[in-house]
Structure formats: C-alpha cells, structure tokens
Design an enzyme around this catalytic site. Structure first.
Site, PDB file in Angstrom:
ATOM      1  N   HIS A 172       0.759  -1.165  -0.258  1.00  0.00           N
ATOM      2  CA  HIS A 172      -0.629   0.187  -0.354  1.00  0.00           C
ATOM      3  C   HIS A 172       0.903   1.253  -0.275  1.00  0.00           C
ATOM      4  CE1 HIS A 172      -3.837  -1.531   0.326  1.00  0.00           C
ATOM      5  NE2 HIS A 172      -3.517  -2.238   0.822  1.00  0.00           N
ATOM      6  N   CYS A 229      -0.127   2.250  -4.880  1.00  0.00           N
ATOM      7  CA  CYS A 229      -0.803   3.378  -4.919  1.00  0.00           C
ATOM      8  C   CYS A 229      -0.058   5.144  -4.703  1.00  0.00           C
ATOM      9  CB  CYS A 229      -1.948   3.528  -4.559  1.00  0.00           C
ATOM     10  SG  CYS A 229      -3.177   2.102  -4.182  1.00  0.00           S
TER      11      CYS A 229
END
Length: 368
Positions: A172, A229
């Site tokens: 992440h 991301c």
C-alpha cells in the site's frame, strides 16, 4: 592501520550482514549477532608483495562469501580495494497486511517474480538479494518500518562506482499533506506503508530520498520499482517523464531543496501518478504465477522485460507497460467489486518514469 599494526578493516557476516572488526590472528570468529561462524580469509596490504602478518580479511561463510570488485579509489590507509565484490544488490519488499481489511493478495507473487527476473535475466545472485515479507522466518526480514529502513541503508552501504542497486516495493501507498512547506509541487508527500504502519507510521518520500538517493556516489546506479498507490514521485526525483508529451518535466521542489544524488544515477518506475491508485488484478495472470494475483504494474514490467530478451530502451519499456495496462482494461480486471463499480472495471493507472538526471529514453538501454 590500527594501533596494533593490523589493517583497520571490518568484515561482514554472510548471514545477518552485521559488520564486525575481527581479531586478525584468528582463523574464524563467531558473529555476536546471529552466532554464524565466519572464516577469516587473507588479503594483501597495498605496500607489500607477500606478507602473512600484515594481511586483512574479507567476510562471509564459505557459501555466502562475497566477490569483490577491483578498485583502489576511495580507501584510506594501506589497504587496496579487494579484487572483486558483489556489484549488484537488491531489496525486495512485499507486504500483504494479512488478517487486515485492507490486505493484498498479489504482493508475495510479485516478490517471487522480481527475484526470479533479477537472477535469471540480470545476473543477481541470491546472497545479494534481501527479501522482506510476512512469510519470512527471520524476524529481521518482516517488512516492519524499522526493518525496511535498515534494508534501505544496507542497500546503499559501501557502494562503489559500477554497482547496480535495486529497491522493489509491492504494498500500500498513501499521500499525506507535506510536512515541510514548499517541499512538494502538489503539496503532498507520497508514502509506502510497512506492515506496522498503523502503529509505527509510514515511510515518506523525503526519507526514502535521503536514505537511498542522496548517498549515491558517482558511477552507482539505483533503480526503484514501486508497485503501490500514489507512487509517481515516491523517490522525490527532480525529473519526471511525461509519456504522452514525450518529454521530461521539472519536479524540483519550490523550496529549492536538493533532491539529487552525490553523482550517482537514481531511476524510478512507479505504478501510477501521485493522485492515482494501483491495483491487484487477476486479469494479468499466467506469466508471473499461473492463475495467481499480481500487481498490475509488476506484471506489466516483468512481461515487458521478458518479451524483449535482446534488451529494450527505457522508452520502449514504458510504452510496453502502458500497452499491457490497456490490454487489461479490456476486461473486468480489478480485484475489488467496490473499485470495479467506481472505476467501471478499468485500471486507471499509468506507470511513471522519473530520474535524478535527464536522458534520452529512446536510446538509453534499460539494464539492472
């Protein structure tokens, strides 16, 4: 030279990487950290042709002993640079956040695919690759914030001209308001999320830059491949390649802060722009781990390299990665019904190339 007349030279444990100052009269020592037995081998001093008493030594157990590259530049004292050393090192980090609501399914497959690619295509050896995943038995290889920070330091430590370094992260990523005014063009810092980020915090782009970009000496090349991301400028490099316009754009901070290297070259390939998200996908399967989840960016990168065994330029690499993402967009490829509804089952991500130096992407060969 030490006061005892022996070279003031440390050796490194081949098992835990701990640096140790040996007792030169001994044939072997035990690592105080992991208790590995380290044989001490001899190395000639620079000012003697044949001297068993003035010799230094190099680290590692028989199976993990590093090869050393010849050079005399940059060493102090009477010692020459060892004749050969590992010129390639990599840190591969995959975080699944297992047992969490935000867990990822493809990161372990991503790490396995990257390790295989580095060894089979680019000549990395297993001893030069440090892997951090939640599956590791060694607690120092769990991708906590502390362990990732230590791995980043290890990656650039003692690097020399001609060395090739790779940092890979699959997990992440988030963006937060900048902690230093004028440090970011968009006002946000980009981050990667260790497995313990909810407790220990994220690792900001500023810190990644200071740990593995700023220390790069002349002749050292670093490639960061980040599948997360908001990772477009995760290394805070001053130049970002605009794929659509075919030219470099200026990413230097408004504050004028220096984000470059000490003469080395840092290049980053990121999953998406700072404002975009990246995704796990099952549409891109069969060439990384058959039928398994993988990061879309990792898949497109590995696929592009494997399809061009004769080599490819950075421009062709980026184009190939974009083409793979476009192919995936022809199917419902997101690993989330929620994301599929929001983004109409498309990967709204475009791989981003950034660099500490501007170069011709259509002529410079991609090599790790």
């Amino acid at each position: 030279m030490s006061s005892a007349g022996k070279p003031d030279y440390k050796i490194r444990c081949g098992q835990c990487e701990q640096q140790i100052r040996p007792i030169w009269t001994m044939q072997a020592i035990r690592c105080p950290c992991c208790h590995n037995i380290i044989p001490i081998t001899r190395m000639q001093p620079a000012n003697q042709d044949n001297s068993p008493t003035g010799a230094g030594s190099l680290s590692g157990s028989a199976g993990n002993r590093q090869s050393l590259r010849s050079s005399s530049k940059g060493l102090s004292g009477d010692m020459k640079m060892p004749e050969s050393r590992l010129r390639k090192r990599a840190v591969l980090c995959g975080v699944t956040y297992r047992k969490r609501k935000y867990k990822l399914k493809g990161t372990l497959n991503d790490v396995k695919a990257m390790k295989q690619l580095l060894m089979e295509r680019f000549g990395f050896v297993e001893e030069s690759i440090r892997i951090l995943t939640e599956e590791e038995k060694d607690q120092r290889r769990i991708p906590t914030k502390k362990n990732i920070q230590e791995a980043l330091d290890w990656l650039v430590q003692d690097s020399w001209s001609g060395d090739s370094l790779v940092f890979y992260f699959s997990g992440h990523g988030l963006r937060v308001p900048e902690n230093t005014e004028g440090d970011e063009l968009d006002g946000f810092d980009e981050t990667i999320c260790p497995v313990d980020f909810t407790k220990e915090g994220m690792i900001l782009d500023d810190e990644i830059n200071s740990r593995i970009v700023r220390p790069l000496k002349e002749g050292v090349t670093l490639h960061a491949i980040v599948d997360s991301c908001h990772s477009g400028t995760i290394l805070d490099l001053p130049n970002v390649y605009d794929y659509k316009l075919g030219k470099w754009s200026d990413n230097r901070p408004p504050s004028g802060a220096t984000k470059g290297t000490m003469g080395g070259l840092a290049i980053s390939l990121s999953a998406c722009a700072d404002a975009e998200i990246a995704a796990d996908t099952s549409a891109l399967t069969g060439k990384i781990v058959s039928g398994a989840m993988s990061g879309a960016m990792t898949y497109s990168f590995v696929d592009a390299v494997r399809k061009n065994p004769a080599g490819l330029t950075y421009g062709k690499l980026v184009r190939s990665m974009h083409e793979v993402i476009e192919e995936a967009n022809k199917s419902n490829c997101l690993n989330s019904s929620f994301l599929s509804r929001i983004f109409h089952a498309k990967l709204l991500q475009e791989p981003v190339l950034s660099s500490s130096e501007i170069f011709d992407v259509n002529s410079k060969k991609f090599e790790l």
